[in-house]
Scaffold this active site. Structure first.
Site, PDB file in Angstrom:
ATOM      1  N   GLU A 227       1.325 -16.628 -29.215  1.00  0.00           N
ATOM      2  CA  GLU A 227       1.526 -15.327 -28.567  1.00  0.00           C
ATOM      3  C   GLU A 227       1.154 -14.291 -29.617  1.00  0.00           C
ATOM      4  O   GLU A 227       1.858 -14.112 -30.606  1.00  0.00           O
ATOM      5  CB  GLU A 227       2.975 -15.174 -28.098  1.00  0.00           C
ATOM      6  CG  GLU A 227       3.170 -14.053 -27.092  1.00  0.00           C
ATOM      7  CD  GLU A 227       3.379 -12.713 -27.744  1.00  0.00           C
ATOM      8  OE1 GLU A 227       2.376 -11.964 -27.901  1.00  0.00           O
ATOM      9  OE2 GLU A 227       4.512 -12.411 -28.116  1.00  0.00           O
ATOM     10  N   CYS A 261       5.056  -6.427 -28.690  1.00  0.00           N
ATOM     11  CA  CYS A 261       3.749  -6.897 -28.232  1.00  0.00           C
ATOM     12  C   CYS A 261       3.498  -6.506 -26.784  1.00  0.00           C
ATOM     13  O   CYS A 261       2.352  -6.281 -26.383  1.00  0.00           O
ATOM     14  CB  CYS A 261       3.637  -8.412 -28.403  1.00  0.00           C
ATOM     15  SG  CYS A 261       4.922  -9.345 -27.559  1.00  0.00           S
TER      16      CYS A 261
END
Length: 451
Positions: A227, A261
């Site tokens: 990720e 994020c």
């Protein structure tokens, strides 16, 4: 020696002695030996312990939240919410993992054929500082419930948080070695992945870190899940509910001081409402309380490190030099970066084309649905997008056109234990959370019984 430093006051908090090679080998060996017994436990046994981990988190949420706030500057109210979310993840998997991992019966010409899900062993997690508890628990809860064991290499500035996470599992009654924190430098990650007892690795972090970990894992034929961040667009159409949308878009960008994020990082607004939206958006962001992260009413504190604030400053100043206009903020003082909004942002500016990891956002205007999609997709990232519109038919038509791992409608992109989380492009691969995430590090064993 690893050291935690408070980004708000600058004082040194904790020191941690790095593991030497023999100590590291012993810890990995202990994890493997724990796995040999742990994989034999029942879902009922694992579930009981996982519920106890959730209870440990809830009963001591202030204690753990204060560590988060001291180490990386997250406002205390948001740090408490993070710990509570970790408890939710523990409860979700305690309740659902058994049903998620039932044998999957498949009709063939055999008398019986099915897929059986079995754990792999010791899984390495390389985790970031921005959500120092949540990022780890969304890995640990499903994997421990699946029968794997975890070892953690956390970011160097949140080593006390890492220590506390191991404490949570130990206080909950998990066997020693079931989850271990490793005090290591990044240059030791390669040797951990290469260790024969380590079966897979997951990383949340930057593209260079992800590329390095994936390469090492690939060379050793071990699975990886990555990720790697995002540059999510907030796409505001002219028929949206402005009151609700402004509230959501402000939260999407500025919670956790913009260090997420999945934060909304590019604000795309329809030309017909751009002026009103910008004015009201600025007013909303101005209303956020700025101050000491330990104060209960603080919404915007400091960034986790000064070098991160300096990076954001370069992106903002570079965009201004290229023609962006400052409508709010724009200044930095040490680790504090003012909540910043730029207008007249174009696709070639750093604040549009790069991932910005802090409290700054640029506004770009569009005229048509097609242009909105094109602008949103004009990114090497592909983690998520939020679209705001009251027209459901329009939304359903647009959803397939966005090149993202997630599309959220009239809501900010967020991780939820019930839903798969992950991206495409350089945002990474694989999924965390939900029934999809729990199956990432399992042997999906085909069983065929003729008769």
């Amino acid at each position: 020696m690893k050291e935690s430093v408070n980004p708000y006051g600058g004082e040194k908090l904790f020191q941690f002695k790095e593991l030497n090679n023999s100590e590291l080998e012993e810890k990995i060996k202990a994890s493997h030996e724990c796995f040999i017994e742990w994989k034999k436990t029942s879902y009922e046994e694992r579930s009981k312990l996982m519920f106890q981990a959730a209870e440990e988190l809830r009963n001591n949420k202030r204690k753990y939240a204060e560590i988060i706030t001291k180490e990386m500057g997250k406002p205390i109210s948001q740090a408490i919410a993070e710990v509570e979310k970790c408890a939710w993840a523990c409860e979700y998997y305690a309740e659902n993992s058994e049903s998620q991992l039932q044998d999957e019966i498949i009709e063939t010409d055999a008398e019986t054929s099915y897929v059986k899900y079995q754990p792999l062993g010791v899984i390495l997690a390389v985790m970031p500082w921005n959500y120092p508890f949540w990022q780890v628990f969304r890995f640990a809860a499903p994997n421990l419930m699946a029968g794997n064991v975890g070892i953690l290499k956390h970011a160097s500035n949140v080593m006390k948080s890492a220590e506390m996470i191991q404490e949570v599992f130990e206080n909950a009654g998990f066997p020693k070695g079931c989850f271990q924190n490793l005090v290591l430098s990044s240059d030791k990650i390669k040797s951990v992945i290469e260790n024969d007892l380590v079966k897979a690795v997951t990383l949340t972090g930057s593209k260079p870190a992800g590329a390095s970990v994936a390469s090492i894992a690939g060379e050793n034929i071990k699975k990886s899940v990555l990720e790697l961040g995002g540059s999510n667009a907030l796409v505001v159409f002219e028929d949206t509910n402005l009151d609700e949308t402004i509230e959501t878009c402000a939260t999407a960008r500025f919670q956790n001081v913009g260090q997420s994020c999945i934060a909304g990082k590019r604000l795309l607004v329809h030309r017909s409402i751009a002026e009103e939206f910008t004015k009201r958006y600025v007013e909303k962001v101005k209303s956020f309380k700025v101050g000491d992260p330990m104060a209960e009413d603080t919404y915007i504190g400091v960034m986790a490190r000064e070098d991160l604030a300096e990076d954001l400053e370069k992106q903002v100043s570079g965009s201004i030099e290229m023609g962006a206009k400052v409508v709010l903020g724009g200044n930095r003082r040490g680790t504090y970066f003012e909540p910043t909004i730029l207008s007249e942002v174009t696709v070639d500016m750093p604040i549009f084309k790069e991932e910005t990891f802090g409290p700054a956002i640029g506004i770009t205007i569009f005229d048509t649905d097609e242009e909105a999609v094109e602008l949103s997709n004009n990114s090497v990232f592909g983690l998520g997008v939020s679209i705001f519109s009251s027209n459901k038919d329009r939304v359903k038509k647009l959803i397939p056109q966005f090149d993202e791992g997630a599309v959220f409608v009239n809501e900010l992109v967020k991780s939820d234990p019930r839903l798969p989380f992950g991206g495409v492009g350089i945002s990474g691969y694989g999924r965390e959370l939900s029934s999809h995430g729990i199956k990432e590090f399992l042997n999906k064993k085909t069983v065929y019984i003729k008769k």
